[in-house]
Scaffold this motif. Structure first.
Motif, PDB file in Angstrom:
ATOM      1  N   LEU A  83      39.224   6.466  50.464  1.00 18.35           N
ATOM      2  CA  LEU A  83      39.001   6.550  49.019  1.00 18.35           C
ATOM      3  C   LEU A  83      38.939   5.152  48.393  1.00 18.35           C
ATOM      4  O   LEU A  83      38.182   4.926  47.442  1.00 18.35           O
ATOM      5  CB  LEU A  83      40.132   7.378  48.385  1.00 18.35           C
ATOM      6  N   ARG A 131      26.770   6.041  59.808  1.00 22.47           N
ATOM      7  CA  ARG A 131      28.089   5.550  59.423  1.00 22.47           C
ATOM      8  C   ARG A 131      28.930   5.237  60.672  1.00 22.47           C
ATOM      9  O   ARG A 131      29.615   4.219  60.718  1.00 22.47           O
ATOM     10  CB  ARG A 131      28.772   6.607  58.550  1.00 22.47           C
ATOM     11  N   GLY A 173      42.648   6.824  57.961  1.00 18.08           N
ATOM     12  CA  GLY A 173      41.563   5.855  57.830  1.00 18.08           C
ATOM     13  C   GLY A 173      40.816   5.571  59.108  1.00 18.08           C
ATOM     14  O   GLY A 173      40.554   6.472  59.920  1.00 18.08           O
ATOM     15  N   ARG A 174      40.414   4.291  59.259  1.00 17.15           N
ATOM     16  CA  ARG A 174      39.670   3.866  60.438  1.00 17.15           C
ATOM     17  C   ARG A 174      40.461   2.835  61.239  1.00 17.15           C
ATOM     18  O   ARG A 174      40.272   2.695  62.434  1.00 17.15           O
ATOM     19  CB  ARG A 174      38.339   3.211  60.038  1.00 17.15           C
ATOM     20  N   ASP A 175      41.293   2.078  60.530  1.00 17.74           N
ATOM     21  CA  ASP A 175      41.999   0.956  61.168  1.00 17.74           C
ATOM     22  C   ASP A 175      43.486   0.961  60.830  1.00 17.74           C
ATOM     23  O   ASP A 175      44.113  -0.080  60.805  1.00 17.74           O
ATOM     24  CB  ASP A 175      41.372  -0.372  60.721  1.00 17.74           C
ATOM     25  N   MET A 176      44.034   2.136  60.550  1.00 21.92           N
ATOM     26  CA  MET A 176      45.449   2.214  60.175  1.00 21.92           C
ATOM     27  C   MET A 176      46.343   1.825  61.351  1.00 21.92           C
ATOM     28  O   MET A 176      47.289   1.064  61.205  1.00 21.92           O
ATOM     29  CB  MET A 176      45.805   3.640  59.704  1.00 21.92           C
ATOM     30  N   ARG A 199      31.115  18.485  57.298  1.00 24.51           N
ATOM     31  CA  ARG A 199      30.855  17.712  56.085  1.00 24.51           C
ATOM     32  C   ARG A 199      29.825  18.411  55.207  1.00 24.51           C
ATOM     33  O   ARG A 199      29.942  18.453  53.986  1.00 24.51           O
ATOM     34  CB  ARG A 199      30.398  16.288  56.465  1.00 24.51           C
ATOM     35  N   LYS A 230      40.499  14.370  60.346  1.00 22.08           N
ATOM     36  CA  LYS A 230      41.679  13.519  60.142  1.00 22.08           C
ATOM     37  C   LYS A 230      42.283  13.669  58.757  1.00 22.08           C
ATOM     38  O   LYS A 230      43.503  13.629  58.620  1.00 22.08           O
ATOM     39  CB  LYS A 230      41.366  12.059  60.471  1.00 22.08           C
ATOM     40  N   ARG A 240      37.978  -5.971  52.846  1.00 29.61           N
ATOM     41  CA  ARG A 240      39.076  -5.462  53.682  1.00 29.61           C
ATOM     42  C   ARG A 240      40.380  -6.182  53.361  1.00 29.61           C
ATOM     43  O   ARG A 240      41.438  -5.582  53.294  1.00 29.61           O
ATOM     44  CB  ARG A 240      38.729  -5.586  55.175  1.00 29.61           C
ATOM     45  N   ALA A 279      30.545   3.194  50.609  1.00 31.43           N
ATOM     46  CA  ALA A 279      31.822   2.761  51.177  1.00 31.43           C
ATOM     47  C   ALA A 279      31.592   2.037  52.494  1.00 31.43           C
ATOM     48  O   ALA A 279      32.133   0.957  52.725  1.00 31.43           O
ATOM     49  CB  ALA A 279      32.741   3.963  51.385  1.00 31.43           C
ATOM     50  N   SER A 280      30.785   2.617  53.362  1.00 29.72           N
ATOM     51  CA  SER A 280      30.641   1.999  54.680  1.00 29.72           C
ATOM     52  C   SER A 280      29.868   0.680  54.586  1.00 29.72           C
ATOM     53  O   SER A 280      30.064  -0.213  55.402  1.00 29.72           O
ATOM     54  CB  SER A 280      30.051   2.972  55.695  1.00 29.72           C
ATOM     55  N   GLY A 333      30.130   7.849  50.211  1.00 23.23           N
ATOM     56  CA  GLY A 333      30.475   7.572  51.608  1.00 23.23           C
ATOM     57  C   GLY A 333      29.592   6.475  52.184  1.00 23.23           C
ATOM     58  O   GLY A 333      30.049   5.588  52.904  1.00 23.23           O
ATOM     59  N   ASP A 340      30.356   1.595  61.196  1.00 22.20           N
ATOM     60  CA  ASP A 340      31.823   1.444  61.249  1.00 22.20           C
ATOM     61  C   ASP A 340      32.288   0.958  62.617  1.00 22.20           C
ATOM     62  O   ASP A 340      33.274   0.232  62.725  1.00 22.20           O
ATOM     63  CB  ASP A 340      32.521   2.779  60.931  1.00 22.20           C
TER      64      ASP A 340
HETATM   65  O1  C5P Z   1      37.056   8.392  55.464  1.00 20.60           O
HETATM   66  P1  C5P Z   1      35.919   8.227  54.519  1.00 20.60           P
HETATM   67  O2  C5P Z   1      34.683   8.956  54.934  1.00 20.60           O
HETATM   68  O3  C5P Z   1      36.302   8.516  53.109  1.00 20.60           O
HETATM   69  O4  C5P Z   1      35.577   6.672  54.567  1.00 20.60           O
HETATM   70  C1  C5P Z   1      34.438   6.143  53.938  1.00 20.60           C
HETATM   71  C2  C5P Z   1      34.048   4.833  54.593  1.00 20.60           C
HETATM   72  O5  C5P Z   1      35.030   3.841  54.276  1.00 20.60           O
HETATM   73  C3  C5P Z   1      33.979   4.826  56.101  1.00 20.60           C
HETATM   74  O6  C5P Z   1      32.715   5.211  56.593  1.00 20.60           O
HETATM   75  C4  C5P Z   1      34.300   3.379  56.463  1.00 20.60           C
HETATM   76  O7  C5P Z   1      33.148   2.592  56.429  1.00 20.60           O
HETATM   77  C5  C5P Z   1      35.206   2.947  55.347  1.00 20.60           C
HETATM   78  N1  C5P Z   1      36.607   2.898  55.737  1.00 20.60           N
HETATM   79  C6  C5P Z   1      37.061   1.792  56.429  1.00 20.60           C
HETATM   80  N2  C5P Z   1      38.380   1.674  56.733  1.00 20.60           N
HETATM   81  C7  C5P Z   1      39.242   2.643  56.407  1.00 20.60           C
HETATM   82  C8  C5P Z   1      38.798   3.798  55.730  1.00 20.60           C
HETATM   83  C9  C5P Z   1      37.457   3.903  55.420  1.00 20.60           C
HETATM   84  O8  C5P Z   1      36.281   0.910  56.741  1.00 20.60           O
HETATM   85  N3  C5P Z   1      40.527   2.492  56.694  1.00 20.60           N
END
Ligand code: C5P
Length: 206
Positions: free
Chosen positions: A35, A165, A114-117, A142, A15, A93, A83-84, A80, A169
């Motif tokens: 990020l 992850r 992202g994940r929830d755009m 990866r 993505k 959030r 982040a999660s 990573g 997620d």
């Molecule tokens: O995409 P990336 O691997 O950089 O994202 C790192 C972590 O950030 C994801 O595993 C997820 O937990 C979180 N994330 C999220 N919502 C997003 C983008 C990323 O929860 N819109």
């Protein structure tokens, strides 16, 4: 309405690459929302605070600005994972929501990665993609990327990271990773970057 494309999906699905290529193709800025979560995770850990504490991580998220995002540590494997862990907290959030909306709501439009755009940040976007690939293929992508950055790690460990992850997620209560009802699914398992970008472009222009 502004030209907005959302590109969601799990880690290393392709993505990010697709989002960047679409941004370049259409001349619109690209938001890498992962990020932001990576930055909050790393900065929380760096401050000696608790990643699993909503108050700790939420406090850090409230102080985050775009100027703080330029740090190579945010691209590492450890980031990573951090982040999660912070991404499960609603306070995190919510704090990051404004930054993302500010980015999305400009007249020139945007590509949001992202994940929830498509589900939470910009459900009104006219073009939505949900990019997937098998965990094995994503782990390999990866792993190569991390190796290129000089990180020594086994493929098996990267696969385990990816699975953990995905699970975290996908199962969190707030904004779980899921395809928007009107997103077009793009499985890149057997696609090259060129093929995936091409398929994404056709979807957007359809
Ligand atoms: O995409 P990336 O691997 O950089 O994202 C790192 C972590 O950030 C994801 O595993 C997820 O937990 C979180 N994330 C999220 N919502 C997003 C983008 C990323 O929860 N819109």
């Amino acid at each position: 309405p502004p030209f907005i494309i959302t590109v969601d999906g799990p880690a290393a699905s392709g993505k990010g690459t697709i989002a960047n290529r679409l941004g370049a193709l259409y001349g619109v800025p690209v938001l890498d929302s992962g990020l932001l979560y990576r930055a909050v995770g790393v900065l929380t850990r760096r401050a000696g605070k608790d990643l699993d504490s909503e108050q700790d991580a939420g406090g850090v998220a409230m102080t985050l600005t775009a100027a703080m995002l330029d740090d190579p540590e945010f691209r590492t494997r450890g980031a990573g994972e951090c982040a999660s862990r912070v991404a499960v907290h609603s306070a995190v959030r919510l704090a990051l929501r404004e930054l993302q909306l500010a980015f999305a709501r400009t007249p020139q439009g945007a590509v949001l990665d992202g994940r929830d755009m498509g589900t939470v940040i910009c459900p009104e976007a006219p073009a939505k993609l949900y990019v997937t690939a098998t965990p094995e293929v994503r782990a390999e992508r990866r792993w190569k990327q991390l190796k290129g950055q000089g990180e020594e790690v086994s493929l098996a460990d990267v696969l385990e990271d990816i699975r953990r992850r995905d699970e975290r997620d996908g199962s969190r209560a707030d904004s779980p990773m899921v395809a928007a009802a009107d997103a077009v699914l793009l499985d890149t398992t057997e696609m090259t970057i060129e093929q995936a970008t091409d398929a994404a472009r056709r979807t957007v222009e359809a």
